[in-house]
Design an enzyme around this catalytic site. Structure first.
Site, PDB file in Angstrom:
ATOM      1  CB  ALA A 119     -46.945 -58.804   6.956  1.00 15.47           C
ATOM      2  CB  ALA A 120     -51.635 -61.115   9.776  1.00 11.30           C
ATOM      3  N   GLY A 121     -49.173 -60.253  11.832  1.00 15.48           N
ATOM      4  CA  GLY A 121     -48.907 -59.823  13.224  1.00 15.48           C
ATOM      5  C   GLY A 121     -47.836 -58.678  13.332  1.00 15.48           C
ATOM      6  CG  ASP A 122     -44.409 -58.343  11.127  1.00 16.29           C
ATOM      7  OD1 ASP A 122     -44.019 -58.841  12.524  1.00 16.29           O
ATOM      8  OD2 ASP A 122     -43.749 -58.999  10.364  1.00 16.29           O
TER       9      ASP A 122
END
Length: 306
Positions: free
Chosen positions: A251-254
């Site tokens: 979930a890094a981009g989110d």
């Protein structure tokens, strides 16, 4: 509660298996662990924005199943307004099947389920929610006609419109770009959308400039451990990020998108909001899972609000 950030997008239950490596084609691989974790790009970004200081509303659809109830309850526990979250009868909630290897890389298969029922007409009936927002966030895990409606309507209302073009599988319709204030792709998405390679800062800058010429007002190209590249009328600016030991990048981009929006909503300038998003994303990859990995505001050293 009047939300200043409204996320229009997907909610999934993530079924996460950990294994030493990703399986090869046709291979059955023995895994190490399994977990059921709330996710979906829309819900993840909503949670990130809420945990990092924004007032958030979620527009989406879940199924009339146990996963749908869990997804709603999880968002409500974060203080997210779910009055625009519909339950679709005789439909399963969205599900993501995720395999994470020992190098923290992942492979994901998404079954949209109720996310596919978030039609433009459903969102049109919720126009008051869009009107009350400061910032609108959209992704590509819901029908493209719905995304088009959100972008166009948000632009017409004078809202700050953020599109995270993920998961990108083809070029965006040309008309969309003029409706976007911040286009936030990663390297592979920028390469697909621009038709240009993205394998260095220079090539990333060329791809981002191409997307701006297509009509996007500003582009933030996330580059993983190499940071982010921000491109606007004044040119390109690189934002390095600190090195961390990654455990799970799911979930890094989110987290970055939600944190960036929360920063803008709290009055940060663009540079502060980008750095804020980077700190949140860097912390998220040191933890396992999608929403469980997203940090809270008290865990970050936040810049002074102007």
């Amino acid at each position: 509660m009047q939300a200043n950030v409204v996320v229009i997008g997907s909610l999934n239950m993530d079924l996460v298996a950990r294994a030493p490596r990703l399986p090869r084609e046709g291979e059955t691989l023995s895994g190490e662990s399994f977990a059921t974790v709330p996710g979906g790009k829309g819900a993840n970004q909503a949670v990130a924005a809420a945990r990092l200081g924004a007032r958030v509303a979620m527009v989406g659809c879940v199924g009339d199943d146990a996963y749908g109830a869990q997804l709603r309850t999880g968002l409500e526990a974060e203080g997210i307004d779910c009055s625009a979250l519909a339950e679709v009868a005789d439909c399963s909630s969205g599900v993501a099947l995720i395999v994470v290897d020992d190098n923290s890389q992942n492979a994901i298969v998404v079954i949209p389920g109720a996310n596919g029922e978030l039609s433009a007409s459903r969102v049109e009936a919720l126009d008051a929610v869009l009107q009350g927002a400061q910032i609108l966030i959209c992704q590509l895990e819901i029908p493209s006609l719905t995304v088009a409606h959100v972008l166009c309507r948000g632009h017409a209302l004078g809202k700050t419109v953020i599109l995270n073009p993920a998961p990108a599988s083809e070029a965006l319709p040309p008309a969309w770009y003029a409706w976007i204030d911040y286009l936030i792709p990663n390297e592979s998405e920028a390469a697909l959308l621009s038709g240009l390679p993205v394998d260095s800062l220079e090539s990333a800058g060329a791809a981002a400039a191409h997307l701006r010429r297509a009509g996007a007002a500003k582009v933030i190209l996330t580059l993983g451990e190499r940071g982010a590249l921000f491109v606007d009328d004044d040119g390109a600016r690189h934002f390095p990020t600190r090195a961390v030991r990654a455990v799970d990048t799911t979930a890094a981009g989110d987290t970055f998108v939600g944190a960036f929006a929360a920063g803008l909503a709290r009055g940060f300038d663009e540079a502060e909001a980008i750095r804020f998003g980077q700190r949140a994303a860097a912390l998220s990859v040191t933890r396992a899972g999608a929403q469980p990995s997203i940090p809270h505001l008290h865990e970050l050293d936040t810049p002074e609000q102007p």
